[in-house]
Design a protein around this motif. Structure first.
Motif, short mmCIF file in Angstrom:
data_model
loop_
_atom_site.label_atom_id
_atom_site.label_comp_id
_atom_site.label_asym_id
_atom_site.label_seq_id
_atom_site.Cartn_x
_atom_site.Cartn_y
_atom_site.Cartn_z
N GLU A 116 0.85 -1.17 0.00
CA GLU A 116 0.00 0.00 0.00
C GLU A 116 0.89 1.24 0.00
N TYR A 117 0.47 2.26 -0.72
CA TYR A 117 1.24 3.48 -0.83
C TYR A 117 0.39 4.67 -0.43
N GLU A 118 1.06 5.71 0.06
CA GLU A 118 0.41 6.99 0.23
C GLU A 118 1.04 7.95 -0.79
N TYR A 119 0.27 8.90 -1.24
CA TYR A 119 0.69 9.77 -2.33
C TYR A 119 0.66 11.23 -1.91
N ARG A 120 1.52 12.02 -2.51
CA ARG A 120 1.55 13.46 -2.29
C ARG A 120 1.80 14.14 -3.63
N ARG A 126 5.35 9.12 -3.94
CA ARG A 126 4.71 8.06 -3.18
C ARG A 126 5.70 7.44 -2.21
N ILE A 131 3.41 2.37 2.77
CA ILE A 131 2.84 2.38 4.13
C ILE A 131 3.28 1.09 4.79
#
Length: 61
Positions: free
Chosen positions: A3-7, A51, A54
């Motif tokens: 799972e990734y978080e993005y900005r 990215r 997580i």
């Protein structure tokens, strides 16, 4: 797959390439972000998507 978080970062046309590169390097070094995608739009605006993975911590007890 992880799972990734993005900005998303947006850079105006008046920002130099060196300033953009410095900002991306700081995010990568201190925030552990990696460059996933960068787009250049007609007005000269650059949008970069960063990215990072997580990491879920498993409870041991």
């Amino acid at each position: 797959m992880g799972e990734y978080e993005y900005r998303m970062l947006t850079f105006g046309r008046d920002e130099s390439r060196a300033a953009v590169r410095q900002s991306l390097a700081e995010h990568a070094e201190y925030g552990h972000w990696e460059l996933w995608r960068i787009s250049l739009y007609l007005g000269g605006v650059r949008k970069a998507v960063l990215r990072r993975r997580i990491i879920r911590v498993q409870r041991t007890a």
